[in-house]
Design an enzyme around this catalytic site. Structure first.
Site, PDB file in Angstrom:
ATOM      1  N   ARG A   1      -7.868  -2.814  -7.112  1.00  0.00           N
ATOM      2  CA  ARG A   1      -7.985  -2.942  -5.663  1.00  0.00           C
ATOM      3  C   ARG A   1      -8.846  -1.807  -5.101  1.00  0.00           C
ATOM      4  NH1 ARG A   1      -3.313  -0.361  -2.031  1.00  0.00           N
ATOM      5  NH2 ARG A   1      -3.946  -1.198  -0.026  1.00  0.00           N
TER       6      ARG A   1
ATOM      7  N   ASN B   1       5.134   6.559  -1.733  1.00  0.00           N
ATOM      8  CA  ASN B   1       3.872   6.096  -1.160  1.00  0.00           C
ATOM      9  C   ASN B   1       4.203   4.744  -0.527  1.00  0.00           C
ATOM     10  OD1 ASN B   1       1.426   5.097  -0.443  1.00  0.00           O
ATOM     11  ND2 ASN B   1       0.389   5.586  -2.375  1.00  0.00           N
TER      12      ASN B   1
ATOM     13  N   GLU C   1       5.976  12.516   0.881  1.00  0.00           N
ATOM     14  CA  GLU C   1       5.150  11.318   1.145  1.00  0.00           C
ATOM     15  C   GLU C   1       3.789  11.522   0.479  1.00  0.00           C
ATOM     16  OE1 GLU C   1       4.661  10.808   5.357  1.00  0.00           O
ATOM     17  OE2 GLU C   1       3.126   9.249   5.143  1.00  0.00           O
TER      18      GLU C   1
ATOM     19  N   ARG D   1     -10.018   7.657   7.346  1.00  0.00           N
ATOM     20  CA  ARG D   1     -10.155   6.193   7.379  1.00  0.00           C
ATOM     21  C   ARG D   1      -9.872   5.654   8.785  1.00  0.00           C
ATOM     22  NH1 ARG D   1      -6.995   3.807   2.434  1.00  0.00           N
ATOM     23  NH2 ARG D   1      -8.243   1.980   3.042  1.00  0.00           N
TER      24      ARG D   1
ATOM     25  N   TYR E   1      -9.327   3.899  -4.083  1.00  0.00           N
ATOM     26  CA  TYR E   1      -8.085   4.284  -4.777  1.00  0.00           C
ATOM     27  C   TYR E   1      -8.289   4.710  -6.228  1.00  0.00           C
ATOM     28  CZ  TYR E   1      -6.050   2.164  -0.622  1.00  0.00           C
ATOM     29  OH  TYR E   1      -5.728   1.870   0.677  1.00  0.00           O
TER      30      TYR E   1
ATOM     31  N   HIS F   1      -0.136   9.819  -0.232  1.00  0.00           N
ATOM     32  CA  HIS F   1      -1.195   8.817  -0.051  1.00  0.00           C
ATOM     33  C   HIS F   1      -2.353   9.176  -0.966  1.00  0.00           C
ATOM     34  CE1 HIS F   1       0.940   6.999   3.205  1.00  0.00           C
ATOM     35  NE2 HIS F   1       1.139   8.211   3.690  1.00  0.00           N
TER      36      HIS F   1
ATOM     37  N   PRO G   1       3.628  -1.884  -0.845  1.00  0.00           N
ATOM     38  CA  PRO G   1       2.858  -3.106  -1.080  1.00  0.00           C
ATOM     39  C   PRO G   1       1.420  -2.857  -1.535  1.00  0.00           C
ATOM     40  CG  PRO G   1       3.189  -2.745   1.265  1.00  0.00           C
ATOM     41  CD  PRO G   1       4.083  -1.777   0.544  1.00  0.00           C
ATOM     42  N   ASN G   2       1.001  -3.735  -2.428  1.00  0.00           N
ATOM     43  CA  ASN G   2      -0.362  -3.779  -2.982  1.00  0.00           C
ATOM     44  C   ASN G   2      -0.660  -2.689  -4.004  1.00  0.00           C
ATOM     45  OD1 ASN G   2      -1.246  -6.048  -1.305  1.00  0.00           O
ATOM     46  ND2 ASN G   2      -1.008  -4.611   0.378  1.00  0.00           N
TER      47      ASN G   2
ATOM     48  N   ALA H   1       0.972   0.363   3.207  1.00  0.00           N
ATOM     49  CA  ALA H   1       0.774  -0.060   4.601  1.00  0.00           C
ATOM     50  C   ALA H   1       2.053   0.049   5.442  1.00  0.00           C
ATOM     51  CB  ALA H   1       0.229  -1.480   4.643  1.00  0.00           C
TER      52      ALA H   1
HETATM   53  C1  DQA Z   1      -2.219   4.321   0.962  1.00  0.00           C
HETATM   54  C2  DQA Z   1      -2.912   4.358   2.338  1.00  0.00           C
HETATM   55  C3  DQA Z   1      -2.418   3.224   3.231  1.00  0.00           C
HETATM   56  O1  DQA Z   1      -3.062   3.274   4.492  1.00  0.00           O
HETATM   57  C4  DQA Z   1      -2.737   1.882   2.593  1.00  0.00           C
HETATM   58  O2  DQA Z   1      -2.204   0.841   3.376  1.00  0.00           O
HETATM   59  C5  DQA Z   1      -2.284   1.795   1.180  1.00  0.00           C
HETATM   60  C6  DQA Z   1      -2.387   2.961   0.305  1.00  0.00           C
HETATM   61  C7  DQA Z   1      -2.792   5.373   0.007  1.00  0.00           C
HETATM   62  O3  DQA Z   1      -2.130   5.631  -1.004  1.00  0.00           O
HETATM   63  O4  DQA Z   1      -3.868   5.924   0.234  1.00  0.00           O
HETATM   64  O5  DQA Z   1      -1.926   0.709   0.714  1.00  0.00           O
HETATM   65  O6  DQA Z   1      -0.848   4.600   1.160  1.00  0.00           O
END
Ligand code: DQA
Length: 148
Positions: A19, A75, A99, A108, A24, A101, A11-12, A78
């Site tokens: 964003r 990825n 995985e 964070r 990011y 990120h 998501p997002n 959240a």
């Molecule tokens: C994320 C880190 C997560 O905590 C966050 O909710 C994201 C992006 C990252 O790529 O750094 O949406 O996965």
């Protein structure tokens, strides 16, 4: 082993580039997808790239990858920190999982420090920006083995 790799985004991440760019970066998800295809070509991998804001769609793609993909990059955004359902789906996937990120989640908020997905992941790439996706593909290529 199959050289098909699923790259899944949670998501997002469709808003990447707009964003919180200070966290990011300014690359969009389309830029990341292009970079993944270019890297995959180089590594003789084939990439199927997806993003969804819906947990069940990510789960369905993991199910689809079963018995078909030689590896998976995820990825989970959240959902990393909340989804036992994603962990269960990944536990039913037999090939290597990396995985990714983009941000360094450990620098964070406390709630980002725990990942359900890490209990299954064969490797975790954190805080390398969007280059983390390319690093993940490089690692999968190594695990899948050279094309003969
Ligand atoms: C994320 C880190 C997560 O905590 C966050 O909710 C994201 C992006 C990252 O790529 O750094 O949406 O996965």
């Amino acid at each position: 082993m199959s050289r098909l790799v699923y790259v899944l985004n949670g998501p997002n991440l469709n808003l990447l580039g707009q964003r919180e760019p200070h966290i990011y970066g300014s690359d969009t998800l389309a830029d990341v997808e292009r970079a993944c295809h270019a890297t995959a070509l180089h590594l003789k991998l084939e990439v199927h790239f997806f993003q969804s804001n819906r947990e069940y769609e990510l789960i369905d793609w993991i199910h689809e990858a079963r018995g078909k993909a030689g590896g998976l990059v995820i990825n989970p955004a959240a959902f990393t920190h909340s989804s036992i359902a994603l962990l269960d789906a990944l536990n039913a996937f037999e090939a290597p999982v990396i995985e990714v990120h983009i941000s360094n989640v450990h620098k964070r908020e406390e709630f980002r420090h725990h990942s359900y997905v890490s209990r299954r992941a064969d490797g975790v790439i954190v805080g390398c920006g969007v280059q983390g996706y390319e690093l993940a593909l490089l690692r999968l290529a190594k695990l899948i083995g050279d094309k003969t």
